[in-house]
Design an enzyme around this catalytic site. Structure first.
Site, PDB file in Angstrom:
ATOM      1  N   ASP A  38      -8.390   9.319  37.133  1.00 50.05           N
ATOM      2  CA  ASP A  38      -8.091   8.032  37.763  1.00 50.05           C
ATOM      3  C   ASP A  38      -7.465   7.108  36.731  1.00 50.05           C
ATOM      4  O   ASP A  38      -7.873   7.103  35.562  1.00 50.05           O
ATOM      5  CB  ASP A  38      -9.378   7.371  38.285  1.00 50.05           C
ATOM      6  CG  ASP A  38      -9.612   7.694  39.758  1.00 50.05           C
ATOM      7  OD1 ASP A  38      -8.738   8.359  40.352  1.00 50.05           O
ATOM      8  OD2 ASP A  38     -10.662   7.301  40.289  1.00 50.05           O
TER       9      ASP A  38
ATOM     10  N   ASP B  21      -3.279   6.448  42.686  1.00 49.91           N
ATOM     11  CA  ASP B  21      -3.392   6.414  41.237  1.00 49.91           C
ATOM     12  C   ASP B  21      -4.317   7.521  40.749  1.00 49.91           C
ATOM     13  O   ASP B  21      -4.927   7.438  39.683  1.00 49.91           O
ATOM     14  CB  ASP B  21      -3.913   5.053  40.774  1.00 49.91           C
ATOM     15  CG  ASP B  21      -5.294   4.733  41.353  1.00 49.91           C
ATOM     16  OD1 ASP B  21      -5.700   5.447  42.317  1.00 49.91           O
ATOM     17  OD2 ASP B  21      -5.943   3.811  40.862  1.00 49.91           O
TER      18      ASP B  21
END
Length: 456
Positions: free
Chosen positions: A330, A373
């Site tokens: 992440d 993301d």
């Protein structure tokens, strides 16, 4: 097709080959027809020579028969004194005329032979014999008291005073001696010799003509055989060229198309041109297919694998029983980047992360963008003994991202990792996600490995 391909094409054109073979075939057929007419002409020449020989033989025999018949009737009359033989004699002279018909027939047909004088001489000698024969017939007629004034030849024949003074018996004896004597026999032999000489010349000439005609006929037939052989060879050559330039290339092309391969540049000019055109289209389609596949399998923003390709890859590694590791990544606080710098800057950050992931891991590893993301990396042939290496790579990545030299905002990565000894197991993703959650709970910007839910 481009100019380079056009220039590089070399080969026999089917149209040119077709025109060439048609031209050769037409020429050979014309020559064959000419040879056939020549053979027919030679054959007709042989027939004509044979007919000429038959005509000459018939006329010569006619002359011999006429002369012999006159001799026979004259002799019979002098021996038997039967008036019928004298009548027969003059019937031949005035009505049948076999001797004179011979030369008239030759001259009227335009068949005057170069040895014509032999027959003419024989006829002239025969006329001289006629004078003797008529003289003898008149002696017998006078001796027997026959009235033969109806025959002009008898009236014109003048007996010598010596013969007129002979007795009837002596007249008959004298007539007998005239046509049975040595002089008469010599004349008769001369006539037959001339006729025989004429026939020998005719036979020799006819034999020579027939030999020449037969030789020319043989040459014509040999020419026909040669032309037929050439036609046969040409047909074989046509079949070979058709197989080589058309049928074989078609078979190769069908196989190439079935196997979805580029076509071989083979066969005639037209097939080579077709192959080059097909190959250009094939390459364009392959490039388009590759591009479409790349678009379907790769993230349009970052260029690495997308979620769909990642899911397919997971299925592949489910059956490949080899050790591997899964990283779930992440981008920390990415929403702040989008909100503070704008989405364009956010896209640049995501591209940078993707580039660093590709640079940091091996070519046998598979980085992918699986969310906005969120990234993932499948590491092949990796065991838990390599934890420190993976952790070191993540630390280096974070160091680069937290100290950028390209004007992009500072960011960091949170990474959760899990290992599998037998391919992509069903709970591997969940394990990596648990490890990721542990990192986020402990301040982000780091890497955690799944050790079991109690040990995370």
């Amino acid at each position: 097709m481009n100019t380079e391909n056009k220039i590089s094409i070399k080969g026999m054109r089917i149209r040119t080959l077709n025109l060439l073979m048609i031209s050769i075939s037409c020429l050979l057929y014309i020559l064959l027809i000419v040879a056939s007419f020549r053979a027919l002409d030679r054959y007709q020449s042989m027939i004509s020579d044979t007919n000429d020989y038959i005509t000459y033989e018939k006329d010569a025999l006619l002359l011999a028969e006429g002369s012999n018949y006159l001799t026979e009737q004259a002799r019979l009359f002098t021996v038997t004194t039967d008036i019928r033989h004298a009548d027969n004699y003059f019937t031949e002279i005035h009505t049948t005329k076999r001797r004179r018909k011979t030369l008239k027939q030759l001259e009227s047909e335009g068949n005057v032979h170069k040895n014509y004088n032999l027959l003419k001489t024989a006829l002239e000698d025969s006329y001289e014999l006629v004078e003797r024969e008529v003289y003898s017939i008149k002696l017998v007629a006078l001796a027997k008291g026959y009235d033969m004034t109806a025959y002009e030849e008898i009236e014109q024949a003048e007996l010598s005073d010596e013969d007129l003074s002979l007795s009837p018996e002596e007249m008959i004896e004298k007539a007998h001696q005239n046509i049975f004597g040595t002089d008469y026999q010599e004349f008769k032999k001369q006539i037959m010799d001339n006729i025989s000489a004429f026939m020998d010349a005719i036979i020799d000439e006819t034999r020579q003509k027939q030999q020449n005609s037969a030789s020319r006929l043989k040459m014509s037939i040999s020419g026909q055989q040669i032309l037929i052989s050439i036609l046969f060879i040409e047909n074989i050559l046509i079949f070979v060229l058709i197989i080589r330039l058309i049928i074989k290339p078609l078979q190769i092309y069908v196989k190439n198309i079935r196997d979805e391969k580029r076509l071989e540049i083979t066969g005639s000019y037209e097939f080579k041109y077709l192959a080059l055109t097909y190959n250009n289209i094939f390459e364009i389609n392959a490039a388009n297919e590759t591009m479409l596949r790349h678009q379907a399998e790769h993230d349009p923003l970052t260029g690495i694998m997308n979620r769909g390709a990642f899911d397919q890859l997971k299925e592949i590694f489910r059956v490949k029983l080899e050790p591997l590791a899964l990283l779930i990544i992440d981008v920390d606080k990415f929403k702040l980047v989008n909100d503070g710098y704008g989405h364009e800057m956010g896209d640049k950050v995501l591209k940078k992360v993707a580039e660093l992931l590709e640079e940091s891991f091996r070519s046998t590893d598979f980085p992918a963008r699986i969310g906005g993301d969120e990234f993932a990396v499948i590491l092949t042939n990796v065991t838990p003994e390599l934890k420190s290496m993976i952790e070191n790579k993540i630390n280096i990545l974070n160091e680069k991202l937290m100290h950028p030299d390209d004007g992009l905002p500072e960011i960091s990565l949170s990474v959760g990792a899990a290992f599998s000894e037998c391919g992509f197991s069903g709970n591997l993703y969940k394990q990596a996600d648990i490890a990721l959650y542990h990192v986020k709970e402990h301040g982000r910007c780091g890497c955690s490995f799944y050790e079991g839910e109690d040990d995370v």
